[in-house]
Design a protein around this motif. Structure first.
Motif, PDB file in Angstrom:
ATOM      1  N   ILE A 129     -40.386  30.931 -41.351  1.00  0.00           N
ATOM      2  CA  ILE A 129     -38.749  30.421 -41.261  1.00  0.00           C
ATOM      3  C   ILE A 129     -38.215  30.836 -40.051  1.00  0.00           C
ATOM      4  N   LEU A 130     -38.382  32.214 -39.385  1.00  0.00           N
ATOM      5  CA  LEU A 130     -38.269  32.277 -37.954  1.00  0.00           C
ATOM      6  C   LEU A 130     -39.480  31.486 -36.883  1.00  0.00           C
ATOM      7  N   SER A 131     -40.951  31.841 -37.089  1.00  0.00           N
ATOM      8  CA  SER A 131     -41.677  30.711 -36.357  1.00  0.00           C
ATOM      9  C   SER A 131     -41.123  29.329 -35.949  1.00  0.00           C
ATOM     10  N   THR A 132     -40.816  28.449 -37.410  1.00  0.00           N
ATOM     11  CA  THR A 132     -40.595  27.494 -37.500  1.00  0.00           C
ATOM     12  C   THR A 132     -39.032  26.820 -36.457  1.00  0.00           C
ATOM     13  N   ILE A 133     -37.803  27.592 -37.067  1.00  0.00           N
ATOM     14  CA  ILE A 133     -37.160  27.502 -36.428  1.00  0.00           C
ATOM     15  C   ILE A 133     -36.774  27.904 -35.126  1.00  0.00           C
ATOM     16  N   MET A 134     -38.174  28.410 -34.128  1.00  0.00           N
ATOM     17  CA  MET A 134     -37.943  28.700 -32.586  1.00  0.00           C
ATOM     18  C   MET A 134     -38.705  27.404 -32.305  1.00  0.00           C
ATOM     19  N   LEU A 135     -40.092  26.835 -33.277  1.00  0.00           N
ATOM     20  CA  LEU A 135     -40.536  26.268 -32.543  1.00  0.00           C
ATOM     21  C   LEU A 135     -39.891  24.818 -32.871  1.00  0.00           C
ATOM     22  N   ASN A 136     -38.910  24.303 -33.870  1.00  0.00           N
ATOM     23  CA  ASN A 136     -37.827  23.370 -33.365  1.00  0.00           C
ATOM     24  C   ASN A 136     -37.562  22.834 -32.139  1.00  0.00           C
ATOM     25  N   LEU A 137     -36.820  24.511 -31.411  1.00  0.00           N
ATOM     26  CA  LEU A 137     -36.246  23.971 -30.366  1.00  0.00           C
ATOM     27  C   LEU A 137     -37.251  24.352 -29.398  1.00  0.00           C
ATOM     28  N   ILE A 138     -38.618  24.758 -29.179  1.00  0.00           N
ATOM     29  CA  ILE A 138     -39.357  24.703 -28.700  1.00  0.00           C
ATOM     30  C   ILE A 138     -39.896  23.028 -28.015  1.00  0.00           C
TER      31      ILE A 138
ATOM     32  N   VAL B 192     -28.305  23.325  -8.442  1.00  0.00           N
ATOM     33  CA  VAL B 192     -27.809  22.500  -9.336  1.00  0.00           C
ATOM     34  C   VAL B 192     -28.819  23.661 -11.041  1.00  0.00           C
ATOM     35  N   THR B 193     -27.970  22.771 -12.433  1.00  0.00           N
ATOM     36  CA  THR B 193     -28.876  23.499 -13.440  1.00  0.00           C
ATOM     37  C   THR B 193     -28.574  22.889 -14.165  1.00  0.00           C
ATOM     38  N   TYR B 194     -29.746  22.530 -14.854  1.00  0.00           N
ATOM     39  CA  TYR B 194     -30.209  21.414 -16.289  1.00  0.00           C
ATOM     40  C   TYR B 194     -29.972  22.885 -16.990  1.00  0.00           C
ATOM     41  N   THR B 195     -29.659  22.431 -18.088  1.00  0.00           N
ATOM     42  CA  THR B 195     -29.302  22.948 -18.873  1.00  0.00           C
ATOM     43  C   THR B 195     -30.761  22.662 -20.002  1.00  0.00           C
ATOM     44  N   GLY B 196     -30.993  21.711 -20.331  1.00  0.00           N
ATOM     45  CA  GLY B 196     -31.953  21.111 -20.711  1.00  0.00           C
ATOM     46  C   GLY B 196     -30.588  20.639 -21.930  1.00  0.00           C
ATOM     47  N   SER B 197     -29.639  20.362 -22.533  1.00  0.00           N
ATOM     48  CA  SER B 197     -29.467  19.667 -23.063  1.00  0.00           C
ATOM     49  C   SER B 197     -27.723  18.761 -23.161  1.00  0.00           C
ATOM     50  N   PHE B 198     -27.778  18.453 -23.548  1.00  0.00           N
ATOM     51  CA  PHE B 198     -26.036  17.340 -23.649  1.00  0.00           C
ATOM     52  C   PHE B 198     -25.168  18.004 -24.738  1.00  0.00           C
ATOM     53  N   GLY B 199     -25.779  18.981 -25.369  1.00  0.00           N
ATOM     54  CA  GLY B 199     -24.400  19.426 -26.016  1.00  0.00           C
ATOM     55  C   GLY B 199     -24.541  20.274 -26.983  1.00  0.00           C
ATOM     56  N   ASP B 200     -25.092  21.462 -25.524  1.00  0.00           N
ATOM     57  CA  ASP B 200     -24.614  22.475 -25.648  1.00  0.00           C
ATOM     58  C   ASP B 200     -23.662  23.458 -24.954  1.00  0.00           C
ATOM     59  N   VAL B 201     -22.612  22.963 -25.342  1.00  0.00           N
ATOM     60  CA  VAL B 201     -21.166  23.757 -24.825  1.00  0.00           C
ATOM     61  C   VAL B 201     -21.449  25.267 -24.080  1.00  0.00           C
TER      62      VAL B 201
ATOM     63  N   ALA C 265     -29.729  28.601 -11.672  1.00  0.00           N
ATOM     64  CA  ALA C 265     -28.777  28.689 -10.848  1.00  0.00           C
ATOM     65  C   ALA C 265     -29.232  29.067  -9.186  1.00  0.00           C
ATOM     66  N   LEU C 266     -30.199  30.057  -9.583  1.00  0.00           N
ATOM     67  CA  LEU C 266     -30.752  30.773  -7.996  1.00  0.00           C
ATOM     68  C   LEU C 266     -32.027  29.692  -7.595  1.00  0.00           C
ATOM     69  N   GLY C 267     -32.473  28.949  -7.969  1.00  0.00           N
ATOM     70  CA  GLY C 267     -33.362  28.157  -7.706  1.00  0.00           C
ATOM     71  C   GLY C 267     -34.800  28.421  -8.247  1.00  0.00           C
ATOM     72  N   ILE C 268     -34.671  29.840  -8.677  1.00  0.00           N
ATOM     73  CA  ILE C 268     -36.187  30.477  -8.581  1.00  0.00           C
ATOM     74  C   ILE C 268     -36.353  29.540  -9.423  1.00  0.00           C
ATOM     75  N   ILE C 269     -36.003  29.135 -11.007  1.00  0.00           N
ATOM     76  CA  ILE C 269     -36.485  27.614 -11.757  1.00  0.00           C
ATOM     77  C   ILE C 269     -36.620  26.869 -11.008  1.00  0.00           C
ATOM     78  N   PRO C 270     -37.568  25.904 -10.070  1.00  0.00           N
ATOM     79  CA  PRO C 270     -37.295  24.617 -10.089  1.00  0.00           C
ATOM     80  C   PRO C 270     -36.269  23.131 -10.917  1.00  0.00           C
ATOM     81  N   LEU C 276     -38.760  23.039 -19.470  1.00  0.00           N
ATOM     82  CA  LEU C 276     -39.916  24.084 -19.827  1.00  0.00           C
ATOM     83  C   LEU C 276     -39.419  25.513 -20.197  1.00  0.00           C
ATOM     84  N   ALA C 277     -38.569  25.910 -19.299  1.00  0.00           N
ATOM     85  CA  ALA C 277     -37.663  26.922 -18.858  1.00  0.00           C
ATOM     86  C   ALA C 277     -36.875  27.842 -19.770  1.00  0.00           C
ATOM     87  N   GLY C 278     -36.381  25.951 -21.284  1.00  0.00           N
ATOM     88  CA  GLY C 278     -35.145  25.906 -21.783  1.00  0.00           C
ATOM     89  C   GLY C 278     -36.122  26.643 -22.993  1.00  0.00           C
ATOM     90  N   MET C 279     -37.771  26.742 -22.857  1.00  0.00           N
ATOM     91  CA  MET C 279     -38.252  26.856 -24.059  1.00  0.00           C
ATOM     92  C   MET C 279     -38.127  28.643 -23.803  1.00  0.00           C
TER      93      MET C 279
END
Lengths: 361, 321, 309
Positions: A129-138, B192-201, C265-270, C276-279
């Motif tokens: 459950i944990l890994s599939t939820i996380m993988l969805n995000l990834i 600039v920060t791109y959060t990676g989502s259009f909806g994540d408030v 924000a600091l630009g450390i992550i371009p 990818l960083a969001g993962m």
């Protein structure tokens, strides 16, 4: 009893419609009209049901092995991505080769996305459950990265509009239409065939036997010499592969022949990863019965668009209604059992020996 | 097991019966309107009052100077559903169907040829896919970005400006790149920060906080999740520049200006073309020169005269093309 | 990178981590109690959305944050009753009924928002409440002791939950019912009532989590949670069904998210590898669990409905 449940759920829906100032009977008619109202709409319903059938069939395999797969979203995306890359790599191939190839790529992509949580569970005790939820995000982030980066349509870069979509993929990979003038494409019978294959796999092959044995009792299976870990990985891998196939069909059965993201998973999958679970459970966790139940669910979803259009009610009403239907139907299948028990307890009749149902969820 | 099989079978049977019944008493099609009045439908991915993308289109249609009967299907970001809605409207004989979402283009390629008398309007997009009953539109969002950037740099005392973006794509990246250009021309540093989502408030809010930690004293951003960032700006008395729609209501004293999309400018042109027989086949750009992009200043924010002048100079520069 | 390792930035990142973790922690704690009693609730996200909307609506209409939190708690309790009836009374399959609640919550909160509010309007946000003396401590003062009441509540509930589960009769019942309901039943513990109570508490916590989220942000939008409830469920597994472990998971998640945002924000992550960083939070959560590789023991009766033989 389940009919009563569906009726009650619809009654709730009717109440909500009235509260919104709409006519519930028109609503019901719109729902059916949208799903079954014409040949074209029927085809659209079938197409909409296709990912549900596939994900649902995959879910039944996982559940029979007693593993829960809520990573359908990630597996669909993974399959779609790999199939897209395949089409981009071999655009000139004849359709007789390319279509099976992209479908296979979808199968493999989803399989990998399913096998990873499977292996994590089997070999590292990471709960699925944990890994599939996380993988969805990834996977969502990965999809966004690829579609706005390496896989983006070169035209978008030129034009500066940077819309995160691939170029129009090779027509050689497009799934052929079966009935001219409708959207019924090859993906539909493929999905049904896959569900049948899942049935055969589970009940007519040694592989399936082993999977079910593990699902029934890992200890007993191990004692019987079955490699539990490998089978758990296989179960989630297969479940993912079915979902991945759905992903490939979503891309190559679509009208646009390209993969585009709006940044979220549901924007691409239409939440098939979750709705497929519902379809599987409605079908009693049996691959064959997943087909009609997915079709019904698909009808609900397709009809809901018509509902929204005709009655000018927000689409979220249909979503809420779906939730209510799920809750009622899933409860109702037990209501009869429960009522019977209540009656038996109260009148002190000799209770028949009841099996404790250890249903995997 | 058997119970469930019976249940599914019965459910299927009953619903099937209903379906046949319903099909028998199916709805009728509307006949198309004649004359200057038009029936218009919008199919859009997010809510029609989202203070952003979709709302701007709804406002635009309502601002048109002719008699319009409008139907809206919103919240359909799923392409299949949108396609069904688009086709449904076309079948009903609606004169103009606006497919307000880039991802719907693919479906239009299939639907448009089936309805040669219907005008389809599609955006954001820059080409009509060779279809002669499809108009395309897209905003040159970088222009407003540039103007906002110039003003932001002028307002900022720390010289650091924060941007909160969704995914590096589409009109978001155009706006942000324009903004960066304008701000850096004014000597500011832009993070600039791109959060990676259009909806994540929540993520947008924290992204804004992170910028503030780094001494940003002016903020901007794009996409519907930006409401989170505006909230943070508001709590920290930090001025905000908006885009896509007028965002003043989110922070009445702190929103300096917003780049507002006035789609009606290009819609008027398209409808005029339709009146004269051209049902599509052209792509339009919304920009400052044609008045499609307007920088709307917030009177609730006390803007110094020279900053305003700098802004207007930038507007003039971009309007000249 | 040097920019990151300055005191003010590190402190701010820690504060952000704790802020981010708060709703996850609340929801995950609630789910922990429910799961210890043997019930899986995948509908947490739906409950959070519903309670978030109603809390928002309350503040919009009355301006009263306390009332909003109360309303959210109430919504959680109501959903808890509903889920308990479905799960305990009707013995519906838990994974699927949870998803039904999620779908319903998603749709209904969206619907109510469109009908009752429409365009998002900002509302007053949760104020920070400084704890006297402690708030002025160097380094830890700001992140730990200048937070909102909701945050204090969330973290305060961790030891309380430990006490509840381990030192009270109710907690004993919960654990017994989650491990071996047949045995508990034969000893006279009402499995149904215990699970009912556990589910209600769990959902009440989820309600508070929704309130924490929306009041922290000061605004509501359809699908505000973006899957937060599911992550909270995942965190229960991460924390091995122990409140401190769950807190660790929530903090880990918060820290990684906050750090990634700060680095962006600091630009450390371009920008080019922004997605990818969001993962990172998801990958690190799995990674941490793999590394910690301990034999965790799930409540044996988790997801199995109970019928008396």
């Amino acid at each position: 009893m389940p009919l009563l449940a569906a009726a009650v759920a619809f009654a709730f829906g009717a109440i909500m419609l009235v509260a919104l100032g709409a006519n519930p009977f028109e609503g019901l008619q719109a729902l059916f009209d949208g799903a079954f109202g014409s040949g074209d709409r029927l085809a659209a319903t079938a197409v909409r049901a296709t990912p549900l059938i596939l994900v649902g069939a995959g879910i039944t395999i996982a559940f029979r092995t007693s593993v829960i797969n809520i990573g359908g979203e990630s597996q669909i995306i993974a399959g779609a991505l790999l199939s897209t890359v395949t089409a981009l790599s071999f655009p000139g191939l004849t359709p007789y080769l390319l279509v099976p190839m992209v479908l296979m790529a979808g199968f493999i992509g989803g399989g990998i996305a399913g096998a990873i949580p499977g292996a994590l569970k089997a070999y590292a005790s990471v709960n699925e459950i944990l890994s599939t939820i996380m993988l969805n995000l990834i996977m969502v982030q990965f999809m966004n990265y690829l579609l706005r980066g390496p896989l983006i349509d070169p035209y978008e870069l030129e034009a500066g509009t940077r819309i995160p979509q691939t170029q129009r993929l090779s027509d050689n990979a497009s799934l052929p239409t079966l009935v001219d003038g409708t959207r019924l494409h090859l993906g539909v019978p493929i999905a049904v065939a896959a569900a049948v294959a899942a049935y055969f796999l589970l009940w007519r092959t040694p592989v399936g036997f082993r999977l079910r044995a593990v699902g029934h009792s890992p200890k007993a299976a191990r004692a019987a010499g079955i490699n539990v870990q490998r089978n758990i990985t296989l179960a989630l891998g297969l479940s993912g592969a079915f979902a991945g196939l759905a992903g490939a069909i979503l891309v190559f059965g679509s009208q646009g022949q390209r993969m585009v993201t709006d940044g979220s998973a549901a924007g691409f999958t239409a939440s098939a990863g979750f709705n497929g679970i519902v379809a599987a459970l409605f079908g009693g966790l049996h691959p064959l019965w997943t087909v009609p139940s997915a079709f019904l669910f698909g009808a609900l979803l397709t009809g809901a668009t018509q509902l929204q259009r005709v009655l000018q009610v927000p689409s979220s009403l249909a979503v809420a209604l779906n939730g209510i239907i799920v809750i009622f139907v899933i409860s109702s299948s037990r209501v009869r059992v429960r009522l019977k028990k209540l009656l038996e307890n109260s009148s002190l009749i000799n209770k028949p020996d009841q099996e404790e149902t250890t249903e995997a969820t | 097991m058997k119970t469930k099989m019976r249940f599914t079978a019965r459910l299927f049977a009953v619903l099937g019966a209903f379906a046949l019944l319903a099909t028998a008493c199916g709805g009728d099609d509307d006949t198309p309107e004649a004359g200057g009045a038009l029936t218009v439908a919008i199919v859009a991915p997010s809510a029609s009052d989202d203070l952003a993308f979709t709302q701007s289109m709804v406002d635009a249609v309502n601002a048109l100077d002719r008699e319009i009967t409008l139907s809206i299907t919103d919240g359909t970001f799923i392409v299949e559903e949108a396609a069904a809605a688009i086709r449904g409207y076309a079948e009903d004989g609606i004169n103009v169907v606006i497919a307000h979402g880039t991802q719907f283009g693919a479906s239009l390629a299939e639907i448009a040829p089936d309805f040669p008398d219907t005008t389809f309007i599609w955006g954001t997009a820059t080409d009509t896919q060779g279809l002669d009953n499809v108009f395309a539109y897209h905003p040159a969002a970088d222009q407003g970005g540039y103007v906002n950037g110039v003003m932001a740099a002028a307002i900022s005392t720390t010289g650091v400006i924060g941007v909160v973006g969704p995914v590096e794509a589409g009109d978001a990246v155009a706006y942000i790149n324009g903004f960066i250009e304008g701000a850096e021309a004014g000597g500011a540093t832009v993070n600039v920060t791109y959060t990676g989502s259009f909806g994540d408030v929540a993520l947008a809010a924290e992204a804004a906080e992170a910028h503030i930690t780094n001494n940003a004293d002016v903020l901007t951003g794009t996409a519907q999740m930006v409401v989170g960032a505006v909230g943070v700006a508001s709590s920290n008395d930090i001025p905000w520049f908006g885009t896509q729609a007028n965002q003043t209501s989110l922070a009445p004293n702190l929103v300096v200006a917003s780049q507002v999309y006035h789609w009606e400018v290009v819609l008027e042109e398209m409808l005029a073309l339709r009146d004269s027989g051209t049902k599509g086949g052209q792509a339009f750009e919304l920009n400052m020169a044609n008045g499609g992009l307007v920088i709307e200043f917030n009177d609730g924010y006390s803007l110094s005269a020279d900053v305003k002048a700098a802004g207007e100079a930038a507007i003039a520069e971009k309007s000249a093309g | 990178m040097d920019d990151f390792f300055t005191t003010s930035v590190l402190v701010a990142t820690a504060a952000a981590a704790i802020r981010l973790a708060t709703p996850y922690l609340l929801a995950a704690l609630g789910e922990t109690i429910g799961q210890r009693s043997g019930v899986l609730n995948l509908g947490v996200d739906g409950v959070m959305l519903l309670s978030a909307f109603f809390a928002y609506w309350t503040v919009l209409s009355t301006g009263n944050l306390w009332l909003a939190a109360l309303v959210a708690l109430l919504v959680g309790l109501i959903m808890g009753v509903i889920y308990a009836v479905i799960t305990v009374f009707f013995e519906a399959t838990q994974g699927i009924s949870g998803i039904g609640i999620f779908i319903f919550g998603l749709g209904f909160s969206d619907l109510m928002f469109r009908q009752q509010v429409g365009t998002p309007k900002p509302v007053p946000r949760l104020p920070s409440v400084n704890i006297p003396f402690l708030a002025d401590l160097p380094y830890v003062g700001e992140p730990l002791f200048q937070r909102s009441l909701m945050t204090y509540l969330a973290f305060g509930l961790v030891p309380l939950t430990v006490v509840l589960l381990n030192k009270t009769t109710f907690g004993l019942n919960v654990r017994a019912v989650g491990e071996n309901p047949q045995a508990a039943d034969s000893l006279g513990v009402s499995v149904e009532r215990t699970r009912f109570a556990a589910i209600m508490i769990g959902n009440a916590f989820a309600g508070l989590a929704g309130a924490a989220l929306v009041l922290q942000l000061g605004i509501f939008q359809p699908n505000l949670t973006q899957g937060m409830g599911f992550i909270a469920v995942a965190l229960v597994y991460f924390g091995a069904w122990r409140p401190w472990g769950v807190m660790g998971g929530a903090l880990l998640y918060g820290v990684v998210n906050a750090t990634v945002l700060q680095w962006k924000a600091l630009g450390i992550i371009p920008v080019s590898i922004s997605d990818l960083a969001g993962m990172a939070p998801a990958i690190l959560t799995i990674g941490a669990l793999v590394l910690l590789a301990r034999r965790v023991h799930a409540p044996a009766a988790l997801t199995k409905p109970f019928s008396r033989h």
